[in-house]
Design an enzyme around this catalytic site. Sequence first.
Site, PDB file in Angstrom:
ATOM      1  N   ILE A   1     -11.077  -4.871  -1.639  1.00  0.00           N
ATOM      2  CA  ILE A   1      -9.889  -4.844  -0.779  1.00  0.00           C
ATOM      3  C   ILE A   1      -9.915  -6.114   0.058  1.00  0.00           C
ATOM      4  O   ILE A   1     -10.686  -6.218   1.026  1.00  0.00           O
ATOM      5  CB  ILE A   1      -9.893  -3.595   0.125  1.00  0.00           C
ATOM      6  CG1 ILE A   1     -10.047  -2.318  -0.715  1.00  0.00           C
ATOM      7  CG2 ILE A   1      -8.618  -3.550   0.972  1.00  0.00           C
ATOM      8  CD1 ILE A   1     -10.323  -1.061   0.111  1.00  0.00           C
ATOM      9  N   GLU A   2      -9.121  -7.084  -0.377  1.00  0.00           N
ATOM     10  CA  GLU A   2      -9.123  -8.366   0.344  1.00  0.00           C
ATOM     11  C   GLU A   2      -8.220  -8.285   1.571  1.00  0.00           C
ATOM     12  O   GLU A   2      -7.491  -7.311   1.768  1.00  0.00           O
ATOM     13  CB  GLU A   2      -8.715  -9.488  -0.620  1.00  0.00           C
ATOM     14  CG  GLU A   2      -9.738  -9.608  -1.747  1.00  0.00           C
ATOM     15  CD  GLU A   2      -9.542 -10.804  -2.656  1.00  0.00           C
ATOM     16  OE1 GLU A   2      -8.467 -11.445  -2.624  1.00  0.00           O
ATOM     17  OE2 GLU A   2     -10.485 -11.092  -3.413  1.00  0.00           O
TER      18      GLU A   2
ATOM     19  N   ALA B   1      -6.006 -10.893   4.567  1.00  0.00           N
ATOM     20  CA  ALA B   1      -5.512 -12.214   4.939  1.00  0.00           C
ATOM     21  C   ALA B   1      -6.503 -12.917   5.869  1.00  0.00           C
ATOM     22  O   ALA B   1      -6.592 -14.141   5.885  1.00  0.00           O
ATOM     23  CB  ALA B   1      -4.145 -12.090   5.598  1.00  0.00           C
TER      24      ALA B   1
ATOM     25  N   CYS C   1     -15.949  -5.274  -0.507  1.00  0.00           N
ATOM     26  CA  CYS C   1     -16.260  -5.290  -1.940  1.00  0.00           C
ATOM     27  C   CYS C   1     -16.052  -3.909  -2.558  1.00  0.00           C
ATOM     28  O   CYS C   1     -16.116  -2.878  -1.871  1.00  0.00           O
ATOM     29  CB  CYS C   1     -17.711  -5.700  -2.167  1.00  0.00           C
ATOM     30  SG  CYS C   1     -18.089  -7.394  -1.744  1.00  0.00           S
TER      31      CYS C   1
ATOM     32  N   GLU D   1     -18.028  -2.231  -4.505  1.00  0.00           N
ATOM     33  CA  GLU D   1     -19.210  -1.361  -4.429  1.00  0.00           C
ATOM     34  C   GLU D   1     -19.241  -0.619  -3.103  1.00  0.00           C
ATOM     35  O   GLU D   1     -19.529   0.572  -3.044  1.00  0.00           O
ATOM     36  CB  GLU D   1     -20.495  -2.190  -4.561  1.00  0.00           C
ATOM     37  CG  GLU D   1     -20.642  -2.934  -5.881  1.00  0.00           C
ATOM     38  CD  GLU D   1     -20.016  -4.318  -5.891  1.00  0.00           C
ATOM     39  OE1 GLU D   1     -18.998  -4.534  -5.201  1.00  0.00           O
ATOM     40  OE2 GLU D   1     -20.546  -5.187  -6.593  1.00  0.00           O
TER      41      GLU D   1
ATOM     42  N   CYS E   1     -23.779  -5.697  -0.736  1.00  0.00           N
ATOM     43  CA  CYS E   1     -23.592  -4.462  -1.513  1.00  0.00           C
ATOM     44  C   CYS E   1     -24.921  -3.957  -2.059  1.00  0.00           C
ATOM     45  O   CYS E   1     -25.147  -2.743  -2.135  1.00  0.00           O
ATOM     46  CB  CYS E   1     -22.595  -4.696  -2.636  1.00  0.00           C
ATOM     47  SG  CYS E   1     -20.917  -4.886  -1.990  1.00  0.00           S
TER      48      CYS E   1
HETATM   49  N1  THU Z   1     -16.524  -8.848  -4.794  1.00  0.00           N
HETATM   50  C1  THU Z   1     -16.797  -7.536  -5.006  1.00  0.00           C
HETATM   51  O1  THU Z   1     -15.910  -6.667  -4.893  1.00  0.00           O
HETATM   52  N2  THU Z   1     -18.057  -7.192  -5.336  1.00  0.00           N
HETATM   53  C2  THU Z   1     -19.082  -8.081  -5.490  1.00  0.00           C
HETATM   54  O2  THU Z   1     -20.212  -7.669  -5.669  1.00  0.00           O
HETATM   55  C3  THU Z   1     -18.805  -9.513  -5.456  1.00  0.00           C
HETATM   56  C4  THU Z   1     -17.507  -9.894  -4.860  1.00  0.00           C
HETATM   57  C5  THU Z   1     -15.143  -9.226  -4.464  1.00  0.00           C
HETATM   58  C6  THU Z   1     -14.949  -9.677  -3.062  1.00  0.00           C
HETATM   59  C7  THU Z   1     -13.720 -10.550  -3.211  1.00  0.00           C
HETATM   60  O3  THU Z   1     -12.582  -9.714  -3.120  1.00  0.00           O
HETATM   61  C8  THU Z   1     -13.792 -11.099  -4.608  1.00  0.00           C
HETATM   62  O4  THU Z   1     -14.741 -10.275  -5.293  1.00  0.00           O
HETATM   63  C9  THU Z   1     -14.241 -12.538  -4.689  1.00  0.00           C
HETATM   64  O5  THU Z   1     -15.407 -12.743  -3.965  1.00  0.00           O
END
Ligand code: THU
Length: 132
Positions: free
Chosen positions: A41-42, A44, A51, A53, A86
């Site tokens: 879930i990114e 802004a 992440c 996980e 994570c």
């Molecule tokens: N991301 C994850 O969801 N899990 C990980 O273990 C590595 C990175 C996501 C965070 C971000 O939304 C995108 O991947 C790029 O870093």
Amino acid sequence: MKQELVKAAQEALQQAYAPYSGYRVGAAVLAGQDVFKGVNIENASYGLTICAERSAVAAAISSGARQIQGVAIAVEIGAPSPCGACRQVLREFGTDFPVYLVAGDGAVRETTIKLLLPGSFGPEFLAKEDNH
Ligand code: THU
């Protein structure tokens, strides 16, 4: 367990909210009889990104589960590698459960938190076991 978790993680990644990186990640946690999904879930405000996980762990723990039996992490491009944060969050709930890393081409690599995070710190280092 493996196939169920792999499928759930692959399904989950379709729901990822990754408008900034475009890197969609899905995760699935088996706890008790239930599989809990999570996605990245990114935000802004980039640093607030969560992440996949950790969002799957949050779903499992929020439901009352405490025993993680397995995890799958799926990506669309290349192979996943859970970030350090994570790894530590998963480690809270065990070191030996299977972690399935699901690549974009469907290849699955099985590992463990023990291998991903050697020499790790965990709840047993703390005196009060009844905090859990
Ligand atoms: N991301 C994850 O969801 N899990 C990980 O273990 C590595 C990175 C996501 C965070 C971000 O939304 C995108 O991947 C790029 O870093």
